[in-house]
Scaffold this motif. Structure first.
Motif, PDB file in Angstrom:
ATOM      1  N   VAL A 276       0.472  -1.146  -0.265  1.00  0.00           N
ATOM      2  CA  VAL A 276       0.101  -0.130  -0.115  1.00  0.00           C
ATOM      3  C   VAL A 276       1.005   1.598   0.067  1.00  0.00           C
ATOM      4  O   VAL A 276       1.316   1.613   0.680  1.00  0.00           O
ATOM      5  CB  VAL A 276      -0.862  -0.030   1.588  1.00  0.00           C
ATOM      6  CG1 VAL A 276      -1.263   1.479   1.334  1.00  0.00           C
ATOM      7  CG2 VAL A 276      -1.810  -1.820   1.040  1.00  0.00           C
ATOM      8  N   GLY A 277       0.410   2.314  -1.108  1.00  0.00           N
ATOM      9  CA  GLY A 277       1.231   3.879  -0.819  1.00  0.00           C
ATOM     10  C   GLY A 277       0.857   4.540  -2.073  1.00  0.00           C
ATOM     11  O   GLY A 277      -0.568   4.730  -2.380  1.00  0.00           O
ATOM     12  N   ARG A 278       1.028   5.585  -1.763  1.00  0.00           N
ATOM     13  CA  ARG A 278       1.866   6.267  -1.413  1.00  0.00           C
ATOM     14  C   ARG A 278       2.218   6.298   0.430  1.00  0.00           C
ATOM     15  O   ARG A 278       3.647   5.926   0.872  1.00  0.00           O
ATOM     16  CB  ARG A 278       2.134   8.011  -1.469  1.00  0.00           C
ATOM     17  CG  ARG A 278       3.110   7.051  -3.577  1.00  0.00           C
ATOM     18  CD  ARG A 278       3.831   9.086  -4.227  1.00  0.00           C
ATOM     19  NE  ARG A 278       3.955   8.795  -5.276  1.00  0.00           N
ATOM     20  CZ  ARG A 278       4.204   9.880  -5.635  1.00  0.00           C
ATOM     21  NH1 ARG A 278       4.555  11.214  -5.192  1.00  0.00           N
ATOM     22  NH2 ARG A 278       4.328   9.700  -7.331  1.00  0.00           N
TER      23      ARG A 278
ATOM     24  N   VAL B 295       9.861   2.288  -6.789  1.00  0.00           N
ATOM     25  CA  VAL B 295       9.431   1.292  -6.061  1.00  0.00           C
ATOM     26  C   VAL B 295       9.848   0.078  -6.431  1.00  0.00           C
ATOM     27  O   VAL B 295       9.406  -1.020  -6.838  1.00  0.00           O
ATOM     28  CB  VAL B 295       7.999   1.105  -5.403  1.00  0.00           C
ATOM     29  CG1 VAL B 295       7.998   0.639  -4.000  1.00  0.00           C
ATOM     30  CG2 VAL B 295       7.225   2.739  -5.443  1.00  0.00           C
ATOM     31  N   SER B 296      10.675  -0.566  -5.404  1.00  0.00           N
ATOM     32  CA  SER B 296      10.804  -2.679  -6.088  1.00  0.00           C
ATOM     33  C   SER B 296      10.842  -3.044  -4.487  1.00  0.00           C
ATOM     34  O   SER B 296      10.944  -2.432  -3.285  1.00  0.00           O
ATOM     35  CB  SER B 296      11.904  -2.168  -6.108  1.00  0.00           C
ATOM     36  OG  SER B 296      12.879  -2.334  -5.113  1.00  0.00           O
ATOM     37  N   VAL B 297      10.178  -4.324  -4.535  1.00  0.00           N
ATOM     38  CA  VAL B 297       9.170  -4.954  -3.390  1.00  0.00           C
ATOM     39  C   VAL B 297      10.586  -6.159  -3.365  1.00  0.00           C
ATOM     40  O   VAL B 297      10.239  -6.646  -4.266  1.00  0.00           O
ATOM     41  CB  VAL B 297       8.012  -5.369  -3.253  1.00  0.00           C
ATOM     42  CG1 VAL B 297       7.806  -6.038  -1.847  1.00  0.00           C
ATOM     43  CG2 VAL B 297       7.479  -3.703  -2.898  1.00  0.00           C
ATOM     44  N   THR B 298      11.237  -7.430  -2.060  1.00  0.00           N
ATOM     45  CA  THR B 298      11.492  -8.284  -2.790  1.00  0.00           C
ATOM     46  C   THR B 298      11.289  -9.309  -1.473  1.00  0.00           C
ATOM     47  O   THR B 298      11.341  -8.921  -0.557  1.00  0.00           O
ATOM     48  CB  THR B 298      13.154  -8.153  -2.962  1.00  0.00           C
ATOM     49  OG1 THR B 298      13.963  -7.295  -3.912  1.00  0.00           O
ATOM     50  CG2 THR B 298      13.207  -9.305  -2.431  1.00  0.00           C
ATOM     51  N   TYR B 299      10.996 -10.019  -2.081  1.00  0.00           N
ATOM     52  CA  TYR B 299      10.064 -11.334  -0.965  1.00  0.00           C
ATOM     53  C   TYR B 299      11.368 -12.347  -1.182  1.00  0.00           C
ATOM     54  O   TYR B 299      12.137 -13.165  -2.581  1.00  0.00           O
ATOM     55  CB  TYR B 299       8.861 -12.094  -1.705  1.00  0.00           C
ATOM     56  CG  TYR B 299       7.585 -11.044  -1.934  1.00  0.00           C
ATOM     57  CD1 TYR B 299       6.927 -10.812  -0.455  1.00  0.00           C
ATOM     58  CD2 TYR B 299       7.420  -9.890  -2.799  1.00  0.00           C
ATOM     59  CE1 TYR B 299       5.826 -10.268  -0.328  1.00  0.00           C
ATOM     60  CE2 TYR B 299       6.573  -9.650  -2.836  1.00  0.00           C
ATOM     61  CZ  TYR B 299       5.740  -9.354  -1.662  1.00  0.00           C
ATOM     62  OH  TYR B 299       4.830  -8.308  -1.919  1.00  0.00           O
ATOM     63  N   LEU B 300      12.426 -12.728  -0.078  1.00  0.00           N
ATOM     64  CA  LEU B 300      13.290 -13.870  -0.164  1.00  0.00           C
ATOM     65  C   LEU B 300      12.944 -14.718   1.197  1.00  0.00           C
ATOM     66  O   LEU B 300      12.930 -14.300   2.109  1.00  0.00           O
ATOM     67  CB  LEU B 300      14.540 -13.269   0.029  1.00  0.00           C
ATOM     68  CG  LEU B 300      15.845 -14.353   0.480  1.00  0.00           C
ATOM     69  CD1 LEU B 300      15.938 -14.617  -0.456  1.00  0.00           C
ATOM     70  CD2 LEU B 300      16.753 -12.755   0.869  1.00  0.00           C
ATOM     71  N   LEU B 301      12.215 -16.318   0.106  1.00  0.00           N
ATOM     72  CA  LEU B 301      12.237 -17.769   1.501  1.00  0.00           C
ATOM     73  C   LEU B 301      13.752 -17.784   1.718  1.00  0.00           C
ATOM     74  O   LEU B 301      15.092 -18.876   0.627  1.00  0.00           O
ATOM     75  CB  LEU B 301      12.085 -18.390   0.481  1.00  0.00           C
ATOM     76  CG  LEU B 301      10.576 -18.479   0.465  1.00  0.00           C
ATOM     77  CD1 LEU B 301      10.200 -19.364  -0.569  1.00  0.00           C
ATOM     78  CD2 LEU B 301       9.968 -18.439   1.714  1.00  0.00           C
TER      79      LEU B 301
ATOM     80  N   VAL C 109      11.946   2.584  -1.529  1.00  0.00           N
ATOM     81  CA  VAL C 109      11.127   3.759  -2.054  1.00  0.00           C
ATOM     82  C   VAL C 109      12.574   4.719  -3.128  1.00  0.00           C
ATOM     83  O   VAL C 109      13.358   5.073  -2.034  1.00  0.00           O
ATOM     84  CB  VAL C 109      10.005   4.678  -1.636  1.00  0.00           C
ATOM     85  CG1 VAL C 109       9.634   5.079  -2.756  1.00  0.00           C
ATOM     86  CG2 VAL C 109       9.668   3.645  -1.279  1.00  0.00           C
ATOM     87  N   ALA C 110      12.642   5.196  -4.084  1.00  0.00           N
ATOM     88  CA  ALA C 110      13.905   6.024  -4.610  1.00  0.00           C
ATOM     89  C   ALA C 110      12.958   6.618  -5.432  1.00  0.00           C
ATOM     90  O   ALA C 110      12.416   6.514  -6.079  1.00  0.00           O
ATOM     91  CB  ALA C 110      14.443   5.143  -5.003  1.00  0.00           C
TER      92      ALA C 110
ATOM     93  N   ALA D 139       9.791  16.914  -4.031  1.00  0.00           N
ATOM     94  CA  ALA D 139       9.710  16.297  -2.417  1.00  0.00           C
ATOM     95  C   ALA D 139       8.176  15.902  -2.284  1.00  0.00           C
ATOM     96  O   ALA D 139       7.867  16.479  -3.060  1.00  0.00           O
ATOM     97  CB  ALA D 139      10.121  17.250  -1.248  1.00  0.00           C
ATOM     98  N   THR D 140       8.039  14.943  -1.726  1.00  0.00           N
ATOM     99  CA  THR D 140       6.689  14.502  -1.570  1.00  0.00           C
ATOM    100  C   THR D 140       6.950  12.835  -0.548  1.00  0.00           C
ATOM    101  O   THR D 140       7.643  12.766  -0.011  1.00  0.00           O
ATOM    102  CB  THR D 140       6.245  13.255  -3.238  1.00  0.00           C
ATOM    103  OG1 THR D 140       5.017  12.873  -2.820  1.00  0.00           O
ATOM    104  CG2 THR D 140       7.053  12.019  -3.145  1.00  0.00           C
ATOM    105  N   PRO D 141       6.016  13.156   0.419  1.00  0.00           N
ATOM    106  CA  PRO D 141       5.659  11.851   1.761  1.00  0.00           C
ATOM    107  C   PRO D 141       5.242  10.645   0.838  1.00  0.00           C
ATOM    108  O   PRO D 141       4.956  10.458  -0.105  1.00  0.00           O
ATOM    109  CB  PRO D 141       4.259  12.703   2.040  1.00  0.00           C
ATOM    110  CG  PRO D 141       3.427  13.084   1.403  1.00  0.00           C
ATOM    111  CD  PRO D 141       5.026  13.665  -0.156  1.00  0.00           C
ATOM    112  N   VAL D 142       6.315   9.762   1.555  1.00  0.00           N
ATOM    113  CA  VAL D 142       5.790   8.279   1.837  1.00  0.00           C
ATOM    114  C   VAL D 142       6.363   7.403   2.316  1.00  0.00           C
ATOM    115  O   VAL D 142       6.868   7.434   3.876  1.00  0.00           O
ATOM    116  CB  VAL D 142       6.901   7.726   0.912  1.00  0.00           C
ATOM    117  CG1 VAL D 142       7.034   6.788  -0.287  1.00  0.00           C
ATOM    118  CG2 VAL D 142       7.449   8.709  -1.439  1.00  0.00           C
TER     119      VAL D 142
END
Length: 304
Positions: A12-14, A85-91, A102-103, A111-114
């Motif tokens: 969920v974002g921003r 935005v990147s999301v990594t799931y690691l097992l 987030v970059a 500028a923006t709130p995140v």
């Protein structure tokens, strides 16, 4: 799909949670968002197609990990500036680790709130254990200030900070999560505390800007120790620290949450199932909504 519909396993974002009056001011400029809850707030970024309902690009995969990417353009849900935005799931090592990064986009000059979050729910005892399993979770909150943010009936913080030392929400030492269920102390954002947790704990963390020049390091946690670390703070480089730990005495499964934010919320899915957390959710929600409506009418009469 509506942005306030039940969301399981999404990112969920921003902005997770609510922004009052669906507006905010940043660097002297006021930004107006599109409200999407009953109280005129912007929930999970406001109306429109939020991040939870986008198609993310699979950018990398291995035998034990996957990484997804999303580009959030300038003006996304009325927020300025473009983001990557990147999301990594690691097992690995019999565990699941989720990392979100987030970059600012290379062309972004604004500028923006995140404030993003993983919107997953876990029953550490296993699904068949049911909703009452939460009561016995061994809970540790690594919040150095030992306090919570008081919220009003619309789930927005009032600005007041309440100490929890010695009370039902004091989890600085390991305690059962269920001990505060149904407690009359109004630290939750829900007018029916017995329905479950919706509590914002103060970690005492510095902001990222402060952390970059900080020399304070978090205390080390000894997994064999029965006590929790004291005096947590973000590291010098602004990396996250552990905010909370939950252990199932039944299965042995452990859930840890790490953050560099000054506060974090524990929410137990109180409004996701008609049965609620303790079996009376629907009736309690109806009574709570009735009281909130009466309170709104009373406040309106006073203003007039």
């Amino acid at each position: 799909p509506a942005t306030n519909s039940p969301m399981f396993g999404v990112v969920v974002g921003r902005i997770i949670n609510r922004i009052a009056d669906a507006s905010y001011e940043l660097n002297g400029k006021k930004h107006k968002l599109v409200p999407n809850d009953d109280h005129g707030s912007a929930l999970h970024g406001g109306a429109g197609l939020g991040w939870a309902h986008r198609k993310w690009e699979l950018t990398n995969s291995t035998t034990d990990s996957v990484t997804y990417f999303l580009k959030s353009p300038d003006g996304d849900q009325k927020f300025p500036g473009a983001l990557d935005v990147s999301v990594t799931y690691l097992l690995g090592d019999n565990s699941l680790k989720m990392t979100m990064v987030v970059a600012a986009d290379a062309e972004n000059k604004e500028a923006t709130p995140v404030n993003i979050a993983q919107h997953s729910y876990f029953n550490l005892d296993g699904h068949t254990a049911g909703h009452k399993a939460i009561k016995n979770l061994q809970t540790t909150i690594d919040a150095s200030h030992r306090a919570v943010l008081r919220a009003d009936g619309t789930a927005l913080p009032t600005g007041a900070v309440d100490a929890v030392a010695g009370g039902p929400f004091d989890f600085h030492s390991v305690g059962k999560a269920g001990r505060a269920l149904g407690d009359s102390w109004n630290a939750t954002t829900d007018p029916e505390p017995g329905l479950g947790y919706e509590v914002m704990f103060v970690t005492g963390n510095k902001t990222l800007a402060q952390a970059k020049s900080s020399t304070t390091k978090p205390g080390k946690f000894n997994k064999n120790s029965k006590s929790s670390p004291v005096g947590c703070s973000v590291t010098k480089d602004g990396s996250p620290i552990r905010a909370a730990r939950f252990v199932s005495p039944c299965s042995g499964r452990t859930l840890e949450a790490w953050t560099s934010a000054p506060a974090f919320e524990i929410y137990t899915g109180n409004h996701l199932d008609p049965k609620g957390l303790i079996g009376k959710g629907k009736e309690k929600r109806e009574r709570g909504e009735k009281r909130r409506e009466e309170k709104r009418r009373e406040e309106k009469r006073r203003e007039e």
